[in-house]
Write an enzyme that holds these catalytic residues in place. Sequence first.
Site, short mmCIF file in Angstrom:
data_model
loop_
_atom_site.label_atom_id
_atom_site.label_comp_id
_atom_site.label_asym_id
_atom_site.label_seq_id
_atom_site.Cartn_x
_atom_site.Cartn_y
_atom_site.Cartn_z
N HIS A 185 0.86 -1.19 0.00
CA HIS A 185 0.00 0.00 0.00
C HIS A 185 0.89 1.24 0.00
O HIS A 185 2.12 1.12 0.09
CB HIS A 185 -0.98 -0.01 1.17
CG HIS A 185 -0.35 0.04 2.53
ND1 HIS A 185 0.48 -0.95 3.03
CD2 HIS A 185 -0.43 0.98 3.52
CE1 HIS A 185 0.87 -0.64 4.25
NE2 HIS A 185 0.33 0.53 4.57
N ASP A 189 -0.27 -4.16 6.43
CA ASP A 189 -1.11 -3.43 7.38
C ASP A 189 -2.60 -3.79 7.21
O ASP A 189 -3.18 -3.62 6.14
CB ASP A 189 -0.93 -1.93 7.17
CG ASP A 189 0.43 -1.46 7.67
OD1 ASP A 189 1.27 -2.33 7.98
OD2 ASP A 189 0.65 -0.25 7.75
N HIS A 221 1.26 3.88 2.05
CA HIS A 221 1.70 4.61 3.24
C HIS A 221 3.22 4.78 3.21
O HIS A 221 3.95 3.90 2.74
CB HIS A 221 1.29 3.86 4.52
CG HIS A 221 -0.07 4.26 5.01
ND1 HIS A 221 -0.83 3.46 5.84
CD2 HIS A 221 -0.81 5.40 4.82
CE1 HIS A 221 -1.98 4.08 6.11
NE2 HIS A 221 -1.99 5.24 5.51
N HIS A 250 6.52 -5.44 11.60
CA HIS A 250 5.75 -4.19 11.75
C HIS A 250 5.42 -3.95 13.22
O HIS A 250 4.27 -3.75 13.62
CB HIS A 250 4.48 -4.23 10.91
CG HIS A 250 3.91 -2.88 10.58
ND1 HIS A 250 3.04 -2.23 11.42
CD2 HIS A 250 4.09 -2.04 9.53
CE1 HIS A 250 2.69 -1.07 10.89
NE2 HIS A 250 3.32 -0.93 9.73
N ASP A 302 5.69 4.59 5.33
CA ASP A 302 6.63 3.65 5.94
C ASP A 302 6.80 2.38 5.11
O ASP A 302 7.62 1.53 5.44
CB ASP A 302 6.19 3.30 7.37
CG ASP A 302 4.78 2.74 7.46
OD1 ASP A 302 3.90 3.25 6.77
OD2 ASP A 302 4.57 1.80 8.25
N HIS A 303 6.07 2.28 4.00
CA HIS A 303 6.19 1.12 3.12
C HIS A 303 6.76 1.48 1.75
O HIS A 303 7.11 0.58 0.99
CB HIS A 303 4.83 0.45 2.95
CG HIS A 303 4.31 -0.16 4.21
ND1 HIS A 303 4.31 -1.52 4.46
CD2 HIS A 303 3.78 0.42 5.32
CE1 HIS A 303 3.80 -1.75 5.66
NE2 HIS A 303 3.47 -0.59 6.20
N HIS A 322 -7.54 -1.65 6.06
CA HIS A 322 -6.65 -0.71 6.72
C HIS A 322 -7.21 0.69 6.53
O HIS A 322 -8.33 0.87 6.01
CB HIS A 322 -5.25 -0.86 6.12
CG HIS A 322 -4.18 -0.13 6.87
ND1 HIS A 322 -4.08 -0.12 8.24
CD2 HIS A 322 -3.13 0.63 6.41
CE1 HIS A 322 -3.05 0.60 8.61
NE2 HIS A 322 -2.46 1.07 7.53
#
Length: 305
Positions: free
Chosen positions: A63, A213, A65, A272, A67-68, A143
Amino acid sequence: MKVQFLGTGAGLPSKLRNTQSLVFNFMQDLKECWMFDCGEATQHQIMNTAIKPSKINKIFISHLHGDHILGLIGFLSSRSFLLNKEELPLTIFGPKGIKEFVEFNINITKSVLGYNVNYVEFENDKIIFENDKVCVEVFSLEHTIESYGFKIKFNSKKGALKVDKLCELGIMPSPLYRTIKEQDTFVFENKTYNSADFLEEDILGKTITVINDTVYFEELNNILQGTNILITECTYLKEEELHLAKKHKHLNISDIYNFSNQVQFDKIYLTHISSRYDSYEIKNIKDNILLDNIEIVQDLDEHSL
């Protein structure tokens, strides 16, 4: 096959954990490596491993976001300098928008990639990659934004040759051995034999499921059926924090126990992890995990699958 965790933290990095990324070493099976997610500092973390960026030719993004994905542009740029002048194309699989994200950042930073990047964007549950050895299915998660998990299914392989039995028949090591492995029947001294009689049992292919997530939802139990190796987010490691997991759309250790009541996993790797836990707490939590097949991973951990 192996997996190495480059970043195992949740949204906020800590001194102990970088943000999300892992690499599967499928060199023995597929002659390539696959990366899943590419958080900040991924290109730095990879320097502490034996992984060669040139061998990574597929990147799967769960996805959008930060942090990914915020390490993706740096990794793609650095890969250009590490290819020894070889043009090795790369495919990025991700939700709709990943192509726009990459191309916008490459253009605005005037970066030049010395290789082609192909994109496979998806919006629904489906098979996104398949060959004669493996297929990858993507499935929807729940999510705060559109998010997906991945199911990697390796096909079964024929068992090893029963060399002693072949030698007893008078068939010594020769090109005929390859025919026996690849064909249902073979001919020796004008007689036809069934190849299966000279092979060990088939080696069942592993199924690896990667859950990124998500909050727990009932359909996950069905999705996980048939999984041998589960690699899953578990942001909250204490059962009393279940309400926080639900609030922020993440998984809790109690959800992992619930999965284990439904599916017989060989191994579960938890990643995570929230930055709220210091090293002392992690050790204490590990000591009190209820199942022996659960591993809370750290950055740079490497495991054979």
